[in-house]
Write a protein that holds these residues in place. Structure first.
Motif: not given
Length: 520
Positions: A268-293
């Motif tokens: 559940n990513a918190n996208v700033p309101e000013s950048l919401a127009a650049h996020v669309r359904l189906g957009n491919m993303v890359e995620a990183r977490t400190t649990a899996l460096p």
């Protein structure tokens, strides 16, 4: 041979006169002002040779001013009456009606001015958000009791225990199944003599009692009643909710277990309101977490919740990513990089060249030959240190990257002075010499000709808080003040541009009432 004292005196007098004449002649040759000390008030300073032309640069001098008080102009060089500094000349070739400003190459080098070209390139905004991992609520199984009975055995005893598909969860004893099963077995034994369809009717009754087809086949194959049933896990995952306990009585349809799959999870990513127009359904993303460096997790935007958090002004983008090895668990933080659509043919400049004033965006454009001019622009997205210019510039123009704040300040000052000059002489003249101003401060030093006061801001002359000296009027013996006294005072500006004390008293602000009223 000894000389008489009178002869020695004559020789010294001749040498002194010759030396004085030589020094005077040398001073006049070098353009020195022998009439008084350097740095005197402007009224005492002489004009430059050849009129208002600077012999060092050959440029025409319009006037001299104090940069701290730019509205006051002087026709001669000298020491500023406001600050302990020399007046600065303003040359004719530095003032332009179009708001541009000229800067010599030497000054540009001293200020460290750098320029960059306006280029056209593809630009994509970098949208990065932080979110938390949660279970995929679309991969949920709810296990219920199919019939009323007693929970005899519980194989999973704690929430969040991992389970696999087909694993036994609990054993349930169902007394109501015994009668239906006995009827089915009896009909099956009387198949040759019983009425047609009795076996099928008894089988249907077992289904209505909550038995599955597999349990019915088990009764038929064993020939015995099966009042106990083992409840198994329909999916692999974890037990997110556990409401069953050994020995309890359950009703038909009572929830016993809630299972969550873990092959995929949500971020559940918190996208700033000013950048919401650049996020669309189906957009491919890359995620990183400190649990899996060092591990980059791939996923896509599965949902954008139609609600903005009123506190953080963010939009919740639900990202679904794979969970290799089931290492991602709810509550972990993850950084998500979205990949929006790339824009093409966008004019861009270095982001550091844009001056944001809050109401507008300005860049300093190089016109050539050391001239710079401010240009108001309309900016778009920003990515990788580059800012999109929607309006205001053209490809190939040069903009200032460093030192633009100094140029912008100088350009604004010059434009203001030009407008003041066009408005008429009354706007550039100082206030009448008989106008007085009030101030409060602390005595720093007291002299016969000057009193130094550390005063607060004085709005009538637009002065900030500072320490400066005020002239004592001629013929004044002394004032009843001493160093360290808090005073209220009035002063005025003389025809020579010097600020002179009118009257001064010790005490707080209330003692100002005892002063004489200002002259109208």
């Amino acid at each position: 041979m000894k000389l008489k004292p009178s002869v020695i005196g004559v020789i010294l007098l001749v040498v002194t006169a010759a030396g004085g004449y030589g020094l005077y002649h040398l001073g006049m040759k070098n353009g020195m002002n022998m009439a008084g000390p350097a740095g005197g008030p402007p009224s005492a300073a002489k004009a430059q040779p050849g009129g208002n032309v600077d012999p060092a640069t050959g440029s025409k001098v319009l006037y001299w001013h104090d940069p701290m008080v730019p509205g006051q102009k002087f026709d001669k060089p000298g020491k500023s009456p406001f600050m302990d500094m020399q007046l600065v000349p303003v040359y004719a070739d530095e003032v332009s009606d179009d708001g541009s400003v000229s800067i010599s190459p030497r000054v540009q080098q001293n200020l460290g001015i750098r320029v960059a070209e306006v280029t056209s390139e593809s630009l994509a905004p970098k949208v990065e958000a932080v979110g938390s991992i949660a279970y995929n609520e679309r991969d949920v199984a709810l296990v219920q009791a199919r019939a009323a009975g007693y929970l005899e055995k519980l194989f999973v005893r704690a929430p969040l225990d991992p389970v696999k598909k087909g694993q036994a969860l609990a054993a349930l004893y169902v007394p109501d199944w015994i009668a239906a099963q006995e009827e089915y077995l009896a009909a099956k034994r009387m198949r040759g003599t019983a009425p047609e369809g009795l076996v099928d009717a008894s089988r249907q009754r077992m289904r209505l009692a909550g038995m599955t087809d597999e349990q019915i086949r088990l009764v038929a194959a064993s020939g015995r009643t099966q009042p106990r049933v083992t409840i198994t896990a329909p999916i692999s995952g974890v037990v997110s909710e556990l409401t069953a306990r050994e020995g309890m009585t359950v009703e038909s349809g009572a929830p016993l277990f809630k299972l969550n799959g873990v092959t995929t999870v949500w971020v559940n990513a918190n996208v700033p309101e000013s950048l919401a127009a650049h996020v669309r359904l189906g957009n491919m993303v890359e995620a990183r977490t400190t649990a899996l460096p060092g591990t980059v997790l791939k996923g896509k935007v599965s949902a954008i919740l139609p609600q903005v958090d009123e506190t953080t002004r963010t939009l919740n983008a639900r990202v679904e990513i794979a969970n290799p090895g089931n290492n991602l668990v709810p509550g972990m933080f993850a950084t998500v990089n979205f990949t929006p659509t790339v824009r093409s043919a966008a004019l861009t400049v270095p982001s550091e060249s844009v001056i944001q004033t809050g109401k507008r965006s300005v860049v300093m454009v190089l016109l050539g030959e050391g001239k710079f001019k401010p240009a108001e622009v309309e900016v778009g997205i920003e990515s990788n240190g580059r800012t999109e210019i929607v309006k205001g510039l053209e490809a190939g123009q040069q903009v200032v990257v460093s030192g633009q704040f100094l140029i912008d300040s100088e350009s604004s000052l010059r434009a203001t002075e030009t407008r003041m000059g066009d408005a008429g002489p009354s706007t550039t003249e100082a206030k009448p010499v008989d106008a007085t101003h009030r101030g409060q401060g602390k005595i720093e030093s007291v002299g016969k000709e000057e009193i130094t006061i550390s005063h607060g801001p004085i709005q009538s002359v637009q002065w900030p808080a500072m320490t400066m000296g005020f002239k004592v009027p001629p013929g004044t013996s002394s004032y009843p003040v001493a160093v360290g006294d808090n005073v209220n005072f009035r002063f005025k500006q003389t025809k020579e541009g010097v600020f002179e004390i009118v009257d001064i008293v010790k005490g707080d602000h209330s003692s100002m009432a005892g002063m004489k009223e200002d002259k109208k």
